[in-house]
Design a protein around this motif. Structure first.
Motif, mmCIF file in Angstrom:
data_model
loop_
_atom_site.group_PDB
_atom_site.id
_atom_site.type_symbol
_atom_site.label_atom_id
_atom_site.label_comp_id
_atom_site.label_asym_id
_atom_site.label_seq_id
_atom_site.Cartn_x
_atom_site.Cartn_y
_atom_site.Cartn_z
ATOM 1 N N GLU A 205 30.481 35.812 40.548
ATOM 2 C CA GLU A 205 31.050 34.734 39.746
ATOM 3 C C GLU A 205 31.087 33.448 40.571
ATOM 4 O O GLU A 205 31.283 33.501 41.785
ATOM 5 C CB GLU A 205 32.483 35.085 39.314
ATOM 6 N N PRO A 206 30.933 32.282 39.911
ATOM 7 C CA PRO A 206 31.085 31.034 40.659
ATOM 8 C C PRO A 206 32.480 30.935 41.275
ATOM 9 O O PRO A 206 33.426 31.539 40.761
ATOM 10 C CB PRO A 206 30.904 29.948 39.594
ATOM 11 N N HIS A 207 32.573 30.178 42.356
ATOM 12 C CA HIS A 207 33.867 29.877 42.985
ATOM 13 C C HIS A 207 34.549 31.136 43.502
ATOM 14 O O HIS A 207 35.729 31.345 43.299
ATOM 15 C CB HIS A 207 34.791 29.132 42.012
ATOM 16 N N THR A 209 34.342 32.132 46.831
ATOM 17 C CA THR A 209 34.291 32.165 48.300
ATOM 18 C C THR A 209 35.532 32.820 48.895
ATOM 19 O O THR A 209 35.435 33.537 49.894
ATOM 20 C CB THR A 209 34.124 30.749 48.875
ATOM 21 N N LYS A 210 36.689 32.587 48.303
ATOM 22 C CA LYS A 210 37.915 33.159 48.863
ATOM 23 C C LYS A 210 37.955 34.671 48.681
ATOM 24 O O LYS A 210 38.310 35.414 49.601
ATOM 25 C CB LYS A 210 39.136 32.509 48.200
ATOM 26 N N GLU A 213 35.557 36.182 51.171
ATOM 27 C CA GLU A 213 36.070 36.102 52.545
ATOM 28 C C GLU A 213 37.170 37.136 52.773
ATOM 29 O O GLU A 213 37.212 37.802 53.813
ATOM 30 C CB GLU A 213 36.598 34.690 52.794
ATOM 31 N N ASP A 284 33.148 39.747 29.868
ATOM 32 C CA ASP A 284 31.869 39.028 29.921
ATOM 33 C C ASP A 284 31.745 38.247 31.217
ATOM 34 O O ASP A 284 32.630 37.481 31.581
ATOM 35 C CB ASP A 284 31.772 38.031 28.757
ATOM 36 N N GLY A 285 30.627 38.436 31.895
ATOM 37 C CA GLY A 285 30.350 37.642 33.086
ATOM 38 C C GLY A 285 31.021 38.125 34.344
ATOM 39 O O GLY A 285 30.767 37.585 35.414
ATOM 40 N N ALA A 286 31.865 39.145 34.249
ATOM 41 C CA ALA A 286 32.562 39.618 35.447
ATOM 42 C C ALA A 286 31.706 40.639 36.185
ATOM 43 O O ALA A 286 31.023 41.459 35.580
ATOM 44 C CB ALA A 286 33.903 40.231 35.088
ATOM 45 N N HIS A 294 39.632 38.186 39.011
ATOM 46 C CA HIS A 294 40.223 37.790 37.723
ATOM 47 C C HIS A 294 41.653 38.342 37.655
ATOM 48 O O HIS A 294 41.983 39.137 36.768
ATOM 49 C CB HIS A 294 39.374 38.320 36.563
ATOM 50 N N LEU A 297 43.979 38.088 34.354
ATOM 51 C CA LEU A 297 43.503 39.008 33.320
ATOM 52 C C LEU A 297 43.862 40.449 33.685
ATOM 53 O O LEU A 297 44.405 41.205 32.863
ATOM 54 C CB LEU A 297 41.988 38.856 33.169
#
Lengths: 314, 328
Positions: A205-207, A209-210, A213, A284-286, A294, A297
Motif C-alpha cells: 500500500e502507498p505510504h 514506510t513506517k 520499518e 480492497d487494495g490491502a 489498516h 479498520l
C-alpha cells in the motif's frame, strides 16, 4: 498449569520501544511442555479476554502494537512472543517449531495467564491455522476467532513466489534479486535486507514506510537460526484433514483478507469461508499486514466481532 | 489506497453481520468533515472561495499560506477544531477555487489581509482567533498589528518572517535569471518552475516534510501544488510581502515585522519545528520574543507541523483557544 515468573526480561528490543501507547499491566514467562520458555504480557481488564497470537518468528508480539492500546481499554488483552523471537526462547531444533508444539503454546499461555477461554486473533498460518486447530480440538478454550490474512495450508496452492523460492531455498544462488532473497544462504549473509524486502512485498500500500520499518525492526530482534529451524518443519496434515478440522470449528469466526495479499492467496480465505460458514471481509487494495497497515479498520472489526459474541449463548 | 469490505461470504446465526459493515468505505480524498456553508467574496474582480465549518465559539480563521497550496493544508485541523469551535478557511488567491489574477500587485500581502477581512465580513464574524503557517504568519501579524479589533488571539506556525538569516544555500540562484539548473534550491527560479513545476513542488515539499514517513503529506501537497501553475506562481513571487506604516512612514521586511509585533496586543502562540529546513527555528524564537508569546519548540519537526504532527498541533491550538475563553 505452567510456571509463571514475576517479571519479564527486558531486551534491547523493548528498551528501544519504550515509548509505548500502553504498557503491560503484568508480564511473565511460561514453560511449554518441551521446556521452551514463552514471554507473555497482559493488558487491561474486561471480559472476554482477547489473545493475540504470534505470526512466525520473523516478528514478535509488537506486531499488535496498533491493536493492544485500543482493545485493552475494553478487554483483557494477552499477547506473547512466539518461539524464536525475541524474549521467548529461540530453539534451533526444527522439531521445536512443529505444528503440535506451536498449537500447544496457545494453551500454555492461556494456562499461564489463568485464562479459561478467550477470543483468539491471528494473522497468517501461525495465527489462523493454529487457532482453528485449537478451536477444533479444545472448543472449551475458544470463544471466537478473528482471522487476518487467512493462512490455512493446503486449502489453495502457495503463492507462486513461495513455490519458486522454496525449490531453491538451500541452494547458493548467483544473485539475490527479489524473491531470490528468500534463501538460506542469503538469510545468513544479510537477514536485515531480506526482512526489508519481505515486508516491502507484504505491505505494498502507498505510504507504508513506517509499517515496513517497524516490521523489519522486529525481524532484526529475532534470530536467523530460529528462522532456519522453523523453515525446516513440514506441515503434518493433508487436505482432507485440514478441511475436516476447519469444518469442526463451532465457535463464531470472522475472516478478513486483502485483495492484494502476497503471502496468503485469497482462494484460501474463500475456501475457509465455505468450510466454516464464517463471514469474510474482503479489503480492497490491502496486502497481508492489515492489522499493522489498516489498524482502525482492524480494530473496529475486532471490537464489533467481540460485541456480537456478547449476545450469543456461550 | 482505499479499503472497502465487500459483501460477506456466507453467514452464520451468531456471527456479527455488523462486523462487516462497521467500516464505511469512502474515497481517500473525501473529507472527514464537509463545510456547513461556502461562498465567495469578490475584491477588485478577484473571487475568493471561503468555507465555514461548525458553529461553536469563538471563530478560528485558518489563513492561507504561500500560493503553492490551498486551504486543504488545514485538512487535519478542520474536522477536529470544528467540533469545538466555528472554523473559517479560504483559498488564497492563485490556488484552489479562488481566482488566479495575472497582476503581481494582486498577490501583495496586503491583498491577502484584505481578503481575510472580507471573509470575516462575509461570514458575519466580528472577531476571530487567527492562525497561519509559514507565509500565513505575515498575514496573521498584519491582521493583529493593523486590525486588532478583529483579532482575539494569534497562532503562528513555522512563521516565514524576516527575523533571522536563512540558510545561504536557499538563495544561491537569482529568481529571475536562467542558470539552466533544475536541482536542489537552484529550482527556486522562474525558469526552472516553467520548465518543471511538478519537479519543484516535489523537491520543495520534500524539504518541508523532512521527517521520516512523510510520503502521504508530500503526496497531498504535490496534488495541491499542481492545482496552480508556474505562471501564476512566478506572478505571485513578484508581489510585495509584509508591510505596514508607522507614524506615516512605510515599513517593509524586518522593520515591518518588528513594528507589527510590538503593536500586537492579543495573546499569541508561536509553534516552530527545531529542524525546520524552510524557515530556521531562530525565526520562531525571535517572533516569540518580539510578541512576548509562548514558544512551543517542536523537537525534530520540520516546517509543517499541521500536516506532520496534527494531533499535537490540534491540541496546542485547542488549549490556546480555551485559554482565551478563561481569560475573557
Amino acid at each position: 498449569m505452567s510456571s509463571v515468573s514475576a517479571a519479564h526480561v527486558p531486551t534491547d528490543a523493548l528498551d528501544r520501544d519504550s515509548g509505548r501507547a500502553r504498557l503491560p499491566d503484568r508480564s511473565g514467562s511460561a514453560a511449554a511442555e518441551d521446556g521452551v520458555r514463552l514471554a507473555w504480557d497482559v493488558y487491561g481488564t474486561g471480559d472476554p479476554t482477547v489473545v493475540f497470537l504470534p505470526s512466525a518468528p520473523i516478528v514478535h508480539s509488537r506486531q499488535w502494537k496498533a491493536q493492544v492500546p485500543y482493545l485493552s481499554r475494553h478487554h483483557r488483552v494477552v499477547t506473547y512472543d512466539g518461539r524464536g523471537n525475541p524474549r521467548s526462547d529461540r530453539p534451533t531444533d526444527p522439531e521445536a517449531y512443529a505444528d503440535d508444539r506451536m498449537t500447544g503454546d496457545i494453551r500454555t499461555i492461556l494456562d499461564a495467564t489463568e485464562t479459561d477461554r478467550a477470543v483468539l486473533v491471528g494473522l497468517c498460518i501461525d495465527g489462523v491455522w493454529r487457532s482453528i486447530r485449537l478451536a477444533a480440538e479444545h472448543p472449551e478454550r475458544v470463544l471466537g476467532i478473528v482471522a487476518f490474512g487467512i493462512g490455512v495450508p493446503r486449502l489453495a496452492p502457495a503463492q507462486p513466489h513461495y513455490q519458486a523460492s522454496s525449490a531453491t531455498f538451500h541452494e547458493e544462488l548467483p544473485s539475490a534479486e527479489g524473491w531470490e532473497k528468500m534463501n538460506a544462504a542469503y538469510w545468513r549473509r544479510d537477514y536485515p535486507d531480506f526482512a526489508r524486502f519481505f515486508f516491502s512485498e507484504m505491505t505494498t500500500e502507498p505510504h507504508s514506510t513506517k509499517a515496513i520499518e517497524d516490521a523489519a525492526g522486529w525481524a532484526a530482534d529475532g534470530s536467523v537460526d530460529a528462522m532456519l529451524a522453523e523453515s525446516e518443519t513440514t506441515f503434518p496434515f493433508d487436505l482432507a484433514q485440514v478441511e475436516a478440522t476447519c469444518r469442526a470449528v463451532r465457535c463464531p469466526m470472522l475472516l478478513i483478507h486483502g485483495t492484494e495479499d502476497q503471502c496468503q492467496s485469497i482462494q484460501r480465505a474463500h475456501r475457509l469461508a465455505e468450510l466454516t460458514g464464517a463471514p469474510l471481509v474482503v479489503v480492497d487494495g490491502a496486502n497481508h499486514m492489515i492489522p499493522g497497515r489498516h489498524p482502525v479498520l482492524a480494530n473496529l472489526l475486532i471490537r464489533d466481532f467481540i460485541r456480537s459474541l456478547e449476545g450469543s449463548p456461550t | 489506497m482505499v479499503a472497502s469490505p465487500s459483501a460477506p461470504v456466507g453467514t452464520r446465526p451468531n456471527a456479527s453481520p455488523s462486523a462487516a459493515g462497521a467500516w464505511q468505505p469512502r474515497p481517500e480524498q473525501s473529507r472527514a468533515r464537509d463545510p456547513d456553508e461556502t461562498g465567495f467574496v469578490v475584491r477588485d474582480g478577484v473571487r475568493i472561495a471561503w468555507e465555514r465549518y461548525g458553529s461553536g465559539e469563538p471563530t478560528i480563521l485558518l489563513l492561507p499560506t504561500w500560493t503553492i497550496i490551498h486551504s486543504r493544508f488545514w485538512k487535519a485541523q478542520i474536522p477536529y477544531l470544528a467540533r469545538l469551535f466555528r472554523v473559517v478557511t479560504f483559498d488564497g488567491r492563485g490556488n484552489g477555487r479562488s481566482d488566479r489574477p495575472s497582476d503581481p500587485a494582486a498577490y501583495a500581502a496586503t491583498e491577502f489581509v484584505a481578503d481575510a477581512l472580507a471573509v470575516l465580513d462575509a461570514t458575519g464574524t466580528e472577531r476571530a482567533v487567527v492562525a497561519g503557517l509559514s507565509m500565513g504568519a505575515a498575514y496573521v501579524l498584519m491582521l493583529s498589528g493593523d486590525h486588532p479589533e478583529r483579532v482575539l488571539g494569534t497562532v503562528y506556525l513555522g512563521a516565514a518572517l524576516p527575523l533571522a538569516d536563512r540558510d545561504p544555500g536557499r538563495d544561491e540562484v537569482p529568481f529571475d535569471d536562467d542558470v539552466g539548473r533544475d536541482e536542489g534550491w537552484a529550482r527556486y527560479n522562474a525558469f526552472s518552475w516553467r520548465r518543471d513545476w511538478p519537479g519543484f513542488v516535489e523537491f520543495f515539499f520534500g524539504e518541508v516534510f523532512s521527517e521520516t514517513h512523510s510520503t502521504k503529506q508530500i503526496e497531498d501537497a504535490l496534488d495541491w501544488g499542481l492545482e496552480t501553475d508556474a505562471d501564476t506562481m512566478v506572478t505571485a513571487e513578484h508581489a510585495p510581502y509584509i508591510e505596514t506604516t508607522e507614524n506615516g512612514v512605510g515599513l517593509t521586511g524586518r522593520a515591518a515585522a518588528l513594528a507589527l509585533a510590538a503593536r500586537s496586543r492579543c495573546p499569541s502562540l508561536v509553534i516552530h519545528g527545531t529542524s525546520d529546513r524552510i524557515i530556521p527555528f531562530a525565526v520562531g524564537e525571535r517572533l516569540a520574543e518580539a510578541l512576548g508569546a509562548t514558544l512551543v519548540a517542536m523537537e525534530g519537526s520540520g516546517h509543517d507541523v499541521l500536516g506532520r504532527e496534527p494531533v499535537l498541533a490540534n491540541l496546542l491550538i485547542r488549549d490556546f483557544v480555551r485559554g482565551l475563553e478563561r481569560g475573557s
